[in-house]
Write a protein that holds these residues in place. Structure first.
Motif, PDB file in Angstrom:
ATOM      1  N   LYS A  55       4.556   9.650 -13.213  1.00 10.41           N
ATOM      2  CA  LYS A  55       5.563   8.773 -12.661  1.00 10.41           C
ATOM      3  C   LYS A  55       5.881   8.509 -11.429  1.00 10.41           C
ATOM      4  CE  LYS A  55      10.321   7.249 -13.889  1.00 10.41           C
ATOM      5  NZ  LYS A  55      11.604   8.025 -14.464  1.00 10.41           N
ATOM      6  N   ALA A  56       5.770   9.788 -10.842  1.00 10.87           N
ATOM      7  CA  ALA A  56       5.776   9.714  -9.045  1.00 10.87           C
ATOM      8  C   ALA A  56       4.824   9.182  -8.382  1.00 10.87           C
ATOM      9  CB  ALA A  56       5.780  11.238  -8.821  1.00 10.87           C
ATOM     10  N   LYS A  57       3.232   9.407  -9.101  1.00  5.79           N
ATOM     11  CA  LYS A  57       2.233   8.680  -8.493  1.00  5.79           C
ATOM     12  C   LYS A  57       2.364   7.334  -8.606  1.00  5.79           C
ATOM     13  CE  LYS A  57      -1.058  12.349  -9.235  1.00  5.79           C
ATOM     14  NZ  LYS A  57      -2.501  12.644  -9.634  1.00  5.79           N
ATOM     15  N   ALA A  58       2.863   6.646  -9.871  1.00  3.55           N
ATOM     16  CA  ALA A  58       2.886   5.354 -10.019  1.00  3.55           C
ATOM     17  C   ALA A  58       3.963   4.810  -9.003  1.00  3.55           C
ATOM     18  CB  ALA A  58       3.365   4.937 -11.406  1.00  3.55           C
ATOM     19  N   GLU A  59       5.163   5.302  -9.124  1.00  6.21           N
ATOM     20  CA  GLU A  59       6.197   4.941  -8.177  1.00  6.21           C
ATOM     21  C   GLU A  59       5.686   4.845  -6.481  1.00  6.21           C
ATOM     22  OE1 GLU A  59      10.136   6.447 -10.748  1.00  6.21           O
ATOM     23  OE2 GLU A  59       9.351   7.530  -8.760  1.00  6.21           O
ATOM     24  N   ALA A  60       4.757   5.739  -6.316  1.00 11.69           N
ATOM     25  CA  ALA A  60       4.262   5.780  -4.922  1.00 11.69           C
ATOM     26  C   ALA A  60       3.318   4.604  -4.726  1.00 11.69           C
ATOM     27  CB  ALA A  60       3.407   7.124  -4.569  1.00 11.69           C
ATOM     28  N   ARG A  61       2.284   4.151  -5.706  1.00 12.45           N
ATOM     29  CA  ARG A  61       1.424   3.136  -5.585  1.00 12.45           C
ATOM     30  C   ARG A  61       2.060   1.824  -5.531  1.00 12.45           C
ATOM     31  NH1 ARG A  61      -1.433   6.041  -9.752  1.00 12.45           N
ATOM     32  NH2 ARG A  61      -0.475   4.525 -11.181  1.00 12.45           N
ATOM     33  N   LYS A  62       3.330   1.767  -6.357  1.00  6.13           N
ATOM     34  CA  LYS A  62       4.213   0.878  -6.197  1.00  6.13           C
ATOM     35  C   LYS A  62       4.722   0.281  -4.728  1.00  6.13           C
ATOM     36  CE  LYS A  62       8.127  -1.699  -8.461  1.00  6.13           C
ATOM     37  NZ  LYS A  62       9.114  -1.685  -9.538  1.00  6.13           N
ATOM     38  N   ALA A  63       5.220   1.565  -4.347  1.00  3.77           N
ATOM     39  CA  ALA A  63       5.794   1.191  -2.880  1.00  3.77           C
ATOM     40  C   ALA A  63       4.684   0.881  -2.028  1.00  3.77           C
ATOM     41  CB  ALA A  63       6.321   2.854  -2.854  1.00  3.77           C
ATOM     42  N   ASN A  64       3.535   1.629  -1.926  1.00  6.34           N
ATOM     43  CA  ASN A  64       2.424   1.233  -1.154  1.00  6.34           C
ATOM     44  C   ASN A  64       1.933  -0.186  -1.223  1.00  6.34           C
ATOM     45  OD1 ASN A  64       0.705   1.983   0.960  1.00  6.34           O
ATOM     46  ND2 ASN A  64      -1.239   2.262  -0.698  1.00  6.34           N
ATOM     47  N   ASP A  65       2.246  -0.714  -2.546  1.00  8.32           N
ATOM     48  CA  ASP A  65       1.411  -2.210  -2.573  1.00  8.32           C
ATOM     49  C   ASP A  65       2.550  -3.292  -1.977  1.00  8.32           C
ATOM     50  OD1 ASP A  65       0.276  -1.751  -5.984  1.00  8.32           O
ATOM     51  OD2 ASP A  65      -0.876  -1.538  -3.852  1.00  8.32           O
ATOM     52  N   GLU A  66       3.962  -2.833  -2.353  1.00  8.40           N
ATOM     53  CA  GLU A  66       4.929  -3.619  -1.731  1.00  8.40           C
ATOM     54  C   GLU A  66       4.958  -3.661  -0.225  1.00  8.40           C
ATOM     55  OE1 GLU A  66       8.235  -3.071  -5.304  1.00  8.40           O
ATOM     56  OE2 GLU A  66       8.377  -2.002  -3.464  1.00  8.40           O
ATOM     57  N   ARG A  67       4.558  -2.574   0.351  1.00 11.70           N
ATOM     58  CA  ARG A  67       4.581  -2.431   1.617  1.00 11.70           C
ATOM     59  C   ARG A  67       3.409  -3.435   2.418  1.00 11.70           C
ATOM     60  NH1 ARG A  67       1.203   0.429   5.140  1.00 11.70           N
ATOM     61  NH2 ARG A  67       0.624   1.381   3.222  1.00 11.70           N
ATOM     62  N   ARG A  68       2.173  -3.152   1.675  1.00 10.36           N
ATOM     63  CA  ARG A  68       1.046  -3.949   2.058  1.00 10.36           C
ATOM     64  C   ARG A  68       1.189  -5.470   1.952  1.00 10.36           C
ATOM     65  NH1 ARG A  68      -3.882  -0.541  -0.611  1.00 10.36           N
ATOM     66  NH2 ARG A  68      -3.836   1.149   0.904  1.00 10.36           N
ATOM     67  N   ALA A  69       2.205  -5.672   1.019  1.00 13.88           N
ATOM     68  CA  ALA A  69       2.210  -7.279   0.640  1.00 13.88           C
ATOM     69  C   ALA A  69       3.172  -7.622   1.642  1.00 13.88           C
ATOM     70  CB  ALA A  69       3.071  -7.260  -0.648  1.00 13.88           C
ATOM     71  N   ALA A  70       4.148  -6.970   2.118  1.00 10.97           N
ATOM     72  CA  ALA A  70       5.236  -7.197   3.171  1.00 10.97           C
ATOM     73  C   ALA A  70       4.473  -7.565   4.672  1.00 10.97           C
ATOM     74  CB  ALA A  70       6.327  -6.261   3.285  1.00 10.97           C
ATOM     75  N   GLU A  71       3.704  -6.453   4.907  1.00 13.74           N
ATOM     76  CA  GLU A  71       2.811  -6.685   6.137  1.00 13.74           C
ATOM     77  C   GLU A  71       1.729  -8.080   6.172  1.00 13.74           C
ATOM     78  OE1 GLU A  71       2.233  -1.734   6.982  1.00 13.74           O
ATOM     79  OE2 GLU A  71       0.531  -3.021   6.134  1.00 13.74           O
ATOM     80  N   LYS A  72       1.089  -8.263   4.806  1.00 14.40           N
ATOM     81  CA  LYS A  72       0.188  -9.571   4.698  1.00 14.40           C
ATOM     82  C   LYS A  72       1.176 -10.698   5.154  1.00 14.40           C
ATOM     83  CE  LYS A  72      -3.063 -11.485   1.951  1.00 14.40           C
ATOM     84  NZ  LYS A  72      -3.811 -11.597   0.481  1.00 14.40           N
ATOM     85  N   LYS A  73       2.211 -10.689   4.554  1.00 12.29           N
ATOM     86  CA  LYS A  73       3.188 -11.667   4.790  1.00 12.29           C
ATOM     87  C   LYS A  73       3.779 -12.161   6.002  1.00 12.29           C
ATOM     88  CE  LYS A  73       7.373 -14.065   2.882  1.00 12.29           C
ATOM     89  NZ  LYS A  73       8.429 -13.768   1.752  1.00 12.29           N
ATOM     90  N   ALA A  74       3.905 -11.020   6.643  1.00 12.90           N
ATOM     91  CA  ALA A  74       4.411 -11.085   8.232  1.00 12.90           C
ATOM     92  C   ALA A  74       3.307 -11.410   8.978  1.00 12.90           C
ATOM     93  CB  ALA A  74       4.780  -9.674   8.710  1.00 12.90           C
ATOM     94  N   ALA A  75       2.026 -10.900   8.495  1.00 10.65           N
ATOM     95  CA  ALA A  75       0.811 -11.413   9.510  1.00 10.65           C
ATOM     96  C   ALA A  75       0.602 -13.096   9.168  1.00 10.65           C
ATOM     97  CB  ALA A  75      -0.378 -10.649   9.047  1.00 10.65           C
TER      98      ALA A  75
END
Length: 444
Positions: free
Chosen positions: A418-438
Motif C-alpha cells: 500500500k505504501a508503494k502504491a501511494e508513492a507511485r500515485k504521488a509520483n505520477d501526480e507530480r509528473r502530470a503537474a510538471e507536464k501541464k506546467a511545461a
C-alpha cells in the motif's frame, strides 16, 4: 453477706473480662499458621476459632478443678481474705495480658492468671496458703516440658511430611494439599484451646463461689451458668482476633509453609488435648510457639528468627513474676485500705486497660495488615499457578503462534504494498503537474 455478694459480682465481672482477653490473646494459637499459608482467610479463621472455642469449653472440666480446688488452700482462708485476693490476682493477670497483646508477644494467659493469684496470696495471706506441690506438678513442670515436647513432635512430623512428599519439591510453594489439612488441624487446636483455657476462668469463678458459700466445697465442678458465661465470653474474645500476636506466630518466628503449618497444628492439638485430660493447666501459647519453632527447624532451608524467639522466651520468664507483682500490689492495697483499696484497684485497672487500648490504636493491626507488615510474607500466601501444558496443548500453542506469525507477515506485506502504491500515485501526480506546467509555458 451483702459485701460478699458485691465482691463476688466484681470477681465474676473481672474474671469474664480476663476470659475475653484470653480469647483474643490466644486466637493466634490456632489460626496464625493457616492464615499465614493462605489456608483460611483471616476473618473466616477467627470466626471458626470462636465457634470451636465455644464448643470446646463444654467438653472438659478437669482444668477447672485444678484452679478451683488445688493451687490455693481455700480451707485455710476466710472469705473476707480470699475473695479480695482473687480480685487482685485477676487484675494482675489482665494487666499482663493487655501489655503483652500490645507488644505482640504470645505470652501465657494461664501463667499470668497463676502469677496474679500466687502474688496476691503471698501478700494477702501467706505462703502456707499456696499448695506449691500442685503448682509444681500441674503448672511449672508442664510449662517447661510441654513446649519442648510439642516442638520435638512438630519437628519429626515436618520431617516426615516432607520426606513422604518429596516428589513435590519442584513446586514453588510446595505441597498445596496440606492447606486443606490445615483447616482440620487448626480447627482441632481451637477446640483444644476451649477445653483448656476456658476452664481456667470457670475455675476462678467456682473458687469464688465456694469461698463465699454459694457452692458446696465438695463439688468443685463449675455450675452450668458459669460454663455458659465463660464459653460465650472466650468465643467473643476469640472472634475479635488478636492480630498482633497472629502476626508474630504466623510470620515472626519462621516463614510457614503448608506442610509446616499442618505439622505444627497437629502437634499443638495433640499436646493440649492430652494435657486437658490430665487436668494440667497448660499454656496453649507456649505449646503453639514450640510447635511453630519445631516445624521451622524441621523444614530444610527454613530460617527460624531466633531474635523473636528470644523476645518470646523473655515474655515467658517474666509472666509469672510480673503478673504476681501486680497482683501483690493489688492485694497490698486491700490489706492496707480494705474496701477503699478494692475501689482503688478497680479504678487503676480500668485506667491501665484503657491506656493500653488507646496506645494500641496508634499502630493498629487488623485482618488487612496482620501479615503484610512482615518481611517476605507473600512467599507464604497461596498463589494460584497454572499446571504445565500437555503435549497436545503445546502443539496447539505452536500452531497458533505460527498462524499469528503468518498473519503478521501478511499484514506487514499489505502495508508495504500500500505504501508503494501511494508513492507511485504521488509520483505520477507530480509528473502530470510538471507536464501541464511545461505545456502552458510553451503556449505563451
Amino acid at each position: 453477706m451483702d459485701s460478699a455478694i458485691l465482691i463476688v459480682l466484681l470477681i465474676v465481672g473481672l474474671a469474664l473480662f480476663f476470659d475475653f482477653t484470653n480469647g483474643f490473646h490466644d486466637t493466634a494459637n490456632a489460626m496464625a499458621t493457616p492464615i499465614a499459608t493462605g489456608a483460611l482467610k483471616p476473618k473466616v479463621a477467627v470466626l471458626l476459632a470462636a465457634c470451636l472455642n465455644l464448643v470446646g469449653a463444654f467438653l472438659s472440666t478437669e482444668v477447672s478443678k485444678t484452679i478451683s480446688h488445688g493451687i490455693i488452700r481455700e480451707d485455710q482462708l476466710s472469705s473476707q481474705t480470699l475473695l479480695p485476693i482473687i480480685f487482685a490476682g485477676l487484675i494482675g493477670a489482665i494487666t499482663w495480658n493487655m501489655l503483652t497483646w500490645l507488644l505482640g508477644l504470645p505470652s501465657s494467659s494461664s501463667h499470668a492468671l497463676f502469677g496474679g493469684l500466687i502474688g496476691a496470696t503471698l501478700v494477702g495471706a501467706s505462703a502456707a496458703a499456696i499448695d506449691f506441690g500442685q503448682v509444681l506438678s500441674k503448672v511449672v513442670l508442664p510449662a517447661l516440658i510441654a513446649p519442648f515436647t510439642a516442638g520435638v513432635i512438630a519437628f519429626v512430623a515436618t520431617k516426615l511430611a516432607y520426606a513422604m512428599t518429596r516428589r513435590y519439591d519442584s513446586k514453588p510453594d510446595g505441597r498445596d494439599g496440606f492447606r486443606y489439612g490445615q483447616i482440620f488441624t487448626s480447627s482441632l487446636v481451637a477446640l483444644a484451646h476451649g477445653t483448656n483455657d476456658a476452664q481456667k476462668t470457670m475455675g476462678v469463678i467456682t473458687l469464688a463461689l465456694i469461698v463465699a458459700g454459694f457452692q458446696d466445697v465438695d463439688h468443685a465442678d463449675p455450675q452450668l451458668w458459669v460454663i455458659l458465661a465463660c464459653a460465650i465470653t472466650i468465643a467473643l474474645g476469640t472472634y475479635m482476633g488478636g492480630w498482633r500476636i497472629i502476626r508474630t506466630l504466623g510470620k515472626g518466628l519462621t516463614d510457614v509453609k503448608p506442610a509446616q503449618g499442618f505439622s505444627a497444628e497437629s502437634s499443638t492439638a495433640a499436646t493440649i488435648l492430652a494435657s486437658s485430660a490430665f487436668g494440667f493447666a497448660l499454656s496453649t501459647t507456649q505449646v503453639a510457639s514450640g510447635s511453630v519453632i519445631g516445624s521451622g527447624l524441621g523444614r530444610r532451608g527454613s530460617k527460624v528468627r531466633w531474635n523473636t524467639v528470644g523476645r518470646i522466651a523473655i515474655g515467658w520468664l517474666l509472666t509469672l513474676p510480673a503478673a504476681g507483682a501486680v497482683g501483690a500490689l493489688g492485694a497490698l492495697m486491700v490489706v492496707w485500705l480494705g474496701w477503699v483499696g478494692i475501689v482503688i484497684d478497680a479504678v487503676l485497672a480500668v485506667l491501665i486497660i484503657a491506656g493500653l487500648f488507646l496506645r494500641s490504636r496508634q499502630n493498629s493491626v487488623h485482618a488487612g495488615n496482620a501479615m503484610s507488615e512482615v518481611a517476605d510474607s507473600g512467599h507464604a500466601v497461596k498463589v494460584k499457578r497454572n499446571p504445565p501444558p500437555t503435549r497436545r496443548q503445546r502443539a496447539i500453542l505452536r500452531e497458533e503462534a505460527r498462524r499469528r506469525a503468518e498473519e503478521e507477515a501478511r499484514l506487514k506485506a499489505e502495508k508495504k504494498a500500500k505504501a508503494k502504491a501511494e508513492a507511485r500515485k504521488a509520483n505520477d501526480e507530480r509528473r502530470a503537474a510538471e507536464k501541464k506546467a511545461a505545456g502552458k509555458k510553451a503556449n505563451r
